[in-house]
Enzyme design. Structure first.
Site, PDB file in Angstrom:
ATOM      1  N   LYS A  51       0.840  -1.207   0.000  1.00 24.52           N
ATOM      2  CA  LYS A  51       0.000   0.000   0.000  1.00 24.52           C
ATOM      3  C   LYS A  51       0.878   1.262   0.000  1.00 24.52           C
ATOM      4  CE  LYS A  51      -1.961  -1.296   3.888  1.00 24.52           C
ATOM      5  NZ  LYS A  51      -1.333  -2.621   4.146  1.00 24.52           N
ATOM      6  N   ARG A  77     -10.127  -0.430   7.999  1.00 28.67           N
ATOM      7  CA  ARG A  77      -9.641  -1.784   8.160  1.00 28.67           C
ATOM      8  C   ARG A  77     -10.707  -2.695   8.738  1.00 28.67           C
ATOM      9  NH1 ARG A  77      -3.389  -2.438   9.060  1.00 28.67           N
ATOM     10  NH2 ARG A  77      -3.237  -0.342   8.283  1.00 28.67           N
ATOM     11  N   ARG A  82      11.854  -5.899   4.857  1.00 26.53           N
ATOM     12  CA  ARG A  82      11.608  -4.468   4.605  1.00 26.53           C
ATOM     13  C   ARG A  82      12.594  -3.601   5.393  1.00 26.53           C
ATOM     14  NH1 ARG A  82       5.703  -2.168   5.505  1.00 26.53           N
ATOM     15  NH2 ARG A  82       5.870  -3.289   7.456  1.00 26.53           N
ATOM     16  N   ARG A  98      10.966  -1.740  11.015  1.00 22.15           N
ATOM     17  CA  ARG A  98       9.825  -1.443  11.888  1.00 22.15           C
ATOM     18  C   ARG A  98       9.742  -2.461  13.023  1.00 22.15           C
ATOM     19  NH1 ARG A  98       4.629  -0.118   8.224  1.00 22.15           N
ATOM     20  NH2 ARG A  98       3.668  -1.562   9.686  1.00 22.15           N
ATOM     21  N   ARG A 105      -0.381  -9.774  13.142  1.00 21.36           N
ATOM     22  CA  ARG A 105      -0.882  -8.725  12.229  1.00 21.36           C
ATOM     23  C   ARG A 105      -1.625  -9.353  11.063  1.00 21.36           C
ATOM     24  NH1 ARG A 105       4.233  -5.762  10.468  1.00 21.36           N
ATOM     25  NH2 ARG A 105       2.911  -4.674   8.968  1.00 21.36           N
TER      26      ARG A 105
HETATM   27  P1  AP5 Z   1       4.826  -1.684   1.860  1.00 15.23           P
HETATM   28  O1  AP5 Z   1       4.550  -0.790   0.726  1.00 15.23           O
HETATM   29  O2  AP5 Z   1       5.532  -1.122   3.042  1.00 15.23           O
HETATM   30  O3  AP5 Z   1       3.492  -2.471   2.301  1.00 15.23           O
HETATM   31  P2  AP5 Z   1       2.216  -1.974   3.110  1.00 15.23           P
HETATM   32  O4  AP5 Z   1       1.033  -2.584   2.470  1.00 15.23           O
HETATM   33  O5  AP5 Z   1       2.244  -0.504   3.270  1.00 15.23           O
HETATM   34  O6  AP5 Z   1       2.501  -2.750   4.469  1.00 15.23           O
HETATM   35  P3  AP5 Z   1       2.376  -2.248   5.972  1.00 15.23           P
HETATM   36  O7  AP5 Z   1       3.195  -3.212   6.783  1.00 15.23           O
HETATM   37  O8  AP5 Z   1       2.700  -0.798   6.106  1.00 15.23           O
HETATM   38  O9  AP5 Z   1       0.873  -2.494   6.237  1.00 15.23           O
HETATM   39  P4  AP5 Z   1       0.163  -2.641   7.603  1.00 15.23           P
HETATM   40  O10 AP5 Z   1      -1.225  -2.512   7.201  1.00 15.23           O
HETATM   41  O11 AP5 Z   1       0.510  -3.829   8.376  1.00 15.23           O
HETATM   42  O12 AP5 Z   1       0.835  -1.487   8.472  1.00 15.23           O
HETATM   43  P5  AP5 Z   1       0.365   0.007   8.829  1.00 15.23           P
HETATM   44  O13 AP5 Z   1       1.565   0.817   8.967  1.00 15.23           O
HETATM   45  O14 AP5 Z   1      -0.681   0.439   7.900  1.00 15.23           O
HETATM   46  O15 AP5 Z   1       5.664  -2.936   1.280  1.00 15.23           O
HETATM   47  C1  AP5 Z   1       6.093  -3.972   2.123  1.00 15.23           C
HETATM   48  C2  AP5 Z   1       7.460  -4.489   1.628  1.00 15.23           C
HETATM   49  O16 AP5 Z   1       7.303  -5.099   0.349  1.00 15.23           O
HETATM   50  C3  AP5 Z   1       8.518  -3.385   1.430  1.00 15.23           C
HETATM   51  O17 AP5 Z   1       9.764  -3.893   1.781  1.00 15.23           O
HETATM   52  C4  AP5 Z   1       8.449  -3.057  -0.079  1.00 15.23           C
HETATM   53  O18 AP5 Z   1       9.687  -2.596  -0.580  1.00 15.23           O
HETATM   54  C5  AP5 Z   1       8.050  -4.414  -0.669  1.00 15.23           C
HETATM   55  N1  AP5 Z   1       7.191  -4.297  -1.842  1.00 15.23           N
HETATM   56  C6  AP5 Z   1       6.090  -3.487  -1.977  1.00 15.23           C
HETATM   57  N2  AP5 Z   1       5.519  -3.651  -3.187  1.00 15.23           N
HETATM   58  C7  AP5 Z   1       6.258  -4.590  -3.829  1.00 15.23           C
HETATM   59  C8  AP5 Z   1       6.150  -5.207  -5.115  1.00 15.23           C
HETATM   60  N3  AP5 Z   1       5.182  -4.867  -5.958  1.00 15.23           N
HETATM   61  N4  AP5 Z   1       7.077  -6.146  -5.432  1.00 15.23           N
HETATM   62  C9  AP5 Z   1       8.061  -6.490  -4.582  1.00 15.23           C
HETATM   63  N5  AP5 Z   1       8.209  -5.943  -3.351  1.00 15.23           N
HETATM   64  C10 AP5 Z   1       7.324  -5.001  -2.972  1.00 15.23           C
HETATM   65  O19 AP5 Z   1      -0.293  -0.240  10.248  1.00 15.23           O
HETATM   66  C11 AP5 Z   1       0.521  -0.601  11.354  1.00 15.23           C
HETATM   67  C12 AP5 Z   1      -0.337  -0.807  12.587  1.00 15.23           C
HETATM   68  O20 AP5 Z   1      -1.025   0.424  12.916  1.00 15.23           O
HETATM   69  C13 AP5 Z   1      -1.454  -1.840  12.481  1.00 15.23           C
HETATM   70  O21 AP5 Z   1      -0.976  -3.144  12.721  1.00 15.23           O
HETATM   71  C14 AP5 Z   1      -2.414  -1.334  13.568  1.00 15.23           C
HETATM   72  O22 AP5 Z   1      -1.958  -1.685  14.849  1.00 15.23           O
HETATM   73  C15 AP5 Z   1      -2.322   0.181  13.422  1.00 15.23           C
HETATM   74  N6  AP5 Z   1      -3.318   0.698  12.455  1.00 15.23           N
HETATM   75  C16 AP5 Z   1      -3.054   1.301  11.271  1.00 15.23           C
HETATM   76  N7  AP5 Z   1      -4.198   1.609  10.635  1.00 15.23           N
HETATM   77  C17 AP5 Z   1      -5.212   1.179  11.436  1.00 15.23           C
HETATM   78  C18 AP5 Z   1      -6.615   1.180  11.320  1.00 15.23           C
HETATM   79  N8  AP5 Z   1      -7.225   1.694  10.232  1.00 15.23           N
HETATM   80  N9  AP5 Z   1      -7.344   0.655  12.316  1.00 15.23           N
HETATM   81  C19 AP5 Z   1      -6.754   0.142  13.406  1.00 15.23           C
HETATM   82  N10 AP5 Z   1      -5.425   0.079  13.582  1.00 15.23           N
HETATM   83  C20 AP5 Z   1      -4.649   0.599  12.606  1.00 15.23           C
HETATM   84 MG    MG Z   2       2.446   0.814   4.901  1.00 16.89          MG
END
Ligand code: AP5
Ligand code: MG
Ligand code: ZN
Length: 235
Positions: free
Chosen positions: A14, A89, A128, A162, A173
């Site tokens: 994302k 989410r 990552r 992270r 997660r």
């Molecule tokens: P990346 O782009 O970082 O993936 P992402 O989908 O953004 O993954 P996140 O880990 O950020 O998602 P998440 O939902 O767990 O975490 P968030 O920070 O939102 O890519 C991942 C890796 O793959 C990277 O190394 C990248 O280089 C590689 N990659 C990407 N695309 C690629 C491709 N096409 N090919 C090859 N490699 C690729 O949330 C964290 C925490 O916050 C949650 O666990 C929760 O506790 C809280 N939180 C956040 N939002 C909410 C909500 N709405 N409600 C409740 N709690 C929430």
């Molecule tokens: Mg992210």
């Protein structure tokens, strides 16, 4: 105005897919995860509350998250549109977002689900790394910096992993998010807003597919408005 939601399990890409969209369309990037991490670093009340959940890989309560998003959507940089990355989410959050977008008069243009098989997600999260200076995201296996140890975007040389990318947290997660994901997809599918994009291909291809999804949508809206105009002028 381009108002998009990017859905996808942890590691689906994302954040990675958001970067070229922001560069090209100058929309605001609203990542609830990034906002919580900033609040945690600043030790604000929201940050301290979020930390309890994030460290375990659980979801922060819906109302706390929705309030944060509503405040963020009122900032001036959202005028061109927004990408919601990681929100909503849960279906409760999706319903709260419906109320928010209506109150702020910012209707959704498109919802994209970035789909990636689970074994790839686990591999991606463990590899990552992120630039300390500008937040650009890389991957030791699939998406390294062009020059080893130097950020492509800002030239920074310091990187970090992270806290919630540790294997034991990743497992929870994925479990928590998987349970919530299907009803969310059904919610937006029923509204006719959803498109699935294959996230298991090169980032440039993921971006191209996302762009194609909303251009089709905007085209569809254009033609449907045109049809309405023609119809209205005939009656
Ligand atoms: P990346 O782009 O970082 O993936 P992402 O989908 O953004 O993954 P996140 O880990 O950020 O998602 P998440 O939902 O767990 O975490 P968030 O920070 O939102 O890519 C991942 C890796 O793959 C990277 O190394 C990248 O280089 C590689 N990659 C990407 N695309 C690629 C491709 N096409 N090919 C090859 N490699 C690729 O949330 C964290 C925490 O916050 C949650 O666990 C929760 O506790 C809280 N939180 C956040 N939002 C909410 C909500 N709405 N409600 C409740 N709690 C929430
Ligand atoms: Mg992210
Ligand atoms: Zn950087």
């Amino acid at each position: 105005m381009l108002n998009i939601i990017l859905l996808g399990l942890p590691g689906a890409g994302k954040g990675t897919a958001s970067a070229p969209i922001i560069d090209k369309y100058h929309v605001a990037h609203i990542s609830t995860g990034d906002m919580f991490r900033e609040a945690m670093a600043e030790e604000t009340p929201v940050g301290l509350e979020a930390k309890k959940y994030m460290d375990a890989g659980d979801l922060v309560p819906d109302e706390v998250t929705a309030k944060l998003v509503e405040e963020r959507l009122q900032k001036s940089d959202v005028l061109n549109g927004f990408i919601l990355d990681g929100f909503p989410r849960t279906t409760v959050q999706a319903e709260l977002l419906d109320q928010i977008t209506e109150r702020l008069n910012k209707p959704l243009s498109k919802v994209i689900s970035i789909d990636v098989p689970e074994d790839i997600l686990v591999e991606r999260l463990s590899a990552r790394y992120i630039c300390k200076n500008c937040g650009a995201t890389y991957n030791k296996i699939s998406n390294p910096t062009k020059v080893a140890g130097v950020c492509d975007r800002c030239g920074g040389k310091e990187f970090y992993q992270r806290e919630d990318d540790k294997p034991e947290v990743v497992k929870n997660r994925l479990k928590v998010n998987k349970e919530m994901n299907t009803p969310l997809i059904d919610f937006y599918d029923a509204k006719g807003l959803l498109t699935h994009v294959n996230g298991n291909q090169a980032p440039e291809k993921v971006f191209a597919d996302i762009e194609a999804a909303w251009l089709t949508n905007i085209g569809g809206l254009f033609f449907s408005n045109l049809t309405k105009k023609c119809y209205n002028s005939q009656v």
